[in-house]
Scaffold this active site. Structure first.
Site, PDB file in Angstrom:
ATOM      1  N   TYR A 152      40.845  19.829 -66.524  1.00 24.77           N
ATOM      2  CA  TYR A 152      41.466  18.447 -66.880  1.00 24.77           C
ATOM      3  C   TYR A 152      40.549  17.204 -66.309  1.00 24.77           C
ATOM      4  O   TYR A 152      40.061  16.389 -66.914  1.00 24.77           O
ATOM      5  CB  TYR A 152      42.853  18.221 -66.417  1.00 24.77           C
ATOM      6  CG  TYR A 152      43.485  16.816 -66.529  1.00 24.77           C
ATOM      7  CD1 TYR A 152      43.887  16.467 -67.854  1.00 24.77           C
ATOM      8  CD2 TYR A 152      43.675  15.994 -65.438  1.00 24.77           C
ATOM      9  CE1 TYR A 152      44.594  15.209 -68.076  1.00 24.77           C
ATOM     10  CE2 TYR A 152      44.196  14.938 -65.682  1.00 24.77           C
ATOM     11  CZ  TYR A 152      44.654  14.550 -66.959  1.00 24.77           C
ATOM     12  OH  TYR A 152      45.168  13.133 -67.116  1.00 24.77           O
ATOM     13  N   SER A 167      41.699   9.003 -65.934  1.00 24.56           N
ATOM     14  CA  SER A 167      42.780   9.477 -64.892  1.00 24.56           C
ATOM     15  C   SER A 167      42.298   9.183 -63.657  1.00 24.56           C
ATOM     16  O   SER A 167      41.032   9.265 -63.251  1.00 24.56           O
ATOM     17  CB  SER A 167      43.035  11.074 -65.102  1.00 24.56           C
ATOM     18  OG  SER A 167      43.564  11.697 -64.084  1.00 24.56           O
TER      19      SER A 167
END
Length: 257
Positions: A154, A141
């Protein structure tokens, strides 16, 4: 045919929805036999039907990637029919919050799926790939490398995915195994629609527009765009690429710095 995956066996975790669904469909369209690993097999049902309708080949397996024994069992079943050529570690979960509102339970859950899940799947396929070569593609990501507010757990997990990618690439390049990662920015998936609907029920259109504008290019990416990049990185056309991360972010990292 360029980017052909004919006669390749592919394992896609979380391959029944969102980016994983797009990858499963694109890879099957290029001749691969796609094994979809899903926690809930019902999530893969539509994907399997769409692949079959298009003339592709696929099957699904119920599996929690955080469960090492479960992952090993699925991989052993697949290997009874041959080798695994490509592993796409796509399964993952999100969490919103900074460190102060991230509980230990939250942290453990994100770690178990996003970090341990990737570890479990790589560990299961590595012995076979050491004999035959192969490709491992991890879904990281933009949060792996830049600060994203309210995404503490995250971001931690995706940072681990990124460094795992580099480590695997270095340790196994001599075995003919390539390992790369993709770092998407905001991609328009059913998760995004669900998040907006649940949290902003009275101004969904406005929030969608605001989220789109956070990408310098002016819109969110599509799962198909990520899948096309994944196809290239897993194809023989990318045979000289390993140990690299590929942002697909509408300019988010470079144009916001």
């Amino acid at each position: 045919m360029k980017f052909s995956l004919k006669n390749k066996t592919v394992l896609v975790t979380g391959g029944g929805s969102g980016i994983g669904k797009a990858i499963s469909k694109v890879f099957a369209s290029q001749g691969a036999h796609v094994h979809i690993l899903e926690l809930d097999p019902a999530n893969a049902k539509d994907t399997l039907a769409e692949i079959e309708k298009a003339g592709g080949s696929s099957e699904s397996h119920e599996c929690n990637v955080a469960d090492q024994q479960g992952v090993n069992k699925v991989v052993e079943t697949i290997l009874k029919s041959g080798k695994i050529d490509i592993l796409v570690n796509n399964a993952g979960i999100a969490h919103i919050g900074n460190i102060e509102n991230t509980s230990e339970t939250d942290m453990d859950k994100v770690y178990d799926v996003n970090v341990k899940g990737v570890y479990n799947c790589i560990l299961a396929v590595i012995p076979g790939m050491k004999e035959t070569g192969g490709v491992i593609l991890n879904m990281a990501s933009i949060a792996s490398s830049v600060g994203i507010s309210d995404r503490f757990a995250y971001s931690m997990s995706k940072g681990a995915v990124l460094t795992m990618t580099y480590s695997i690439a270095k340790d196994y390049v001599s075995h003919g195994i390539r390992c790369n990662s993709i770092s998407p920015a905001r991609i328009h998936t059913p998760f995004v629609d669900g998040f907006i609907k649940a949290n902003y029920p009275d101004n969904q259109a406005e929030m969608f527009a605001n989220l789109s504008k956070t990408q310098p290019i002016g819109r969110m990416g599509t799962p198909k765009e990520v899948a096309d990049l994944a196809l290239y990185l897993c194809s023989d056309e990318a045979s000289f690429i390993t140990g690299s991360d590929f942002p697909i972010d509408g300019g988010f990292i470079k144009l916001n710095s």
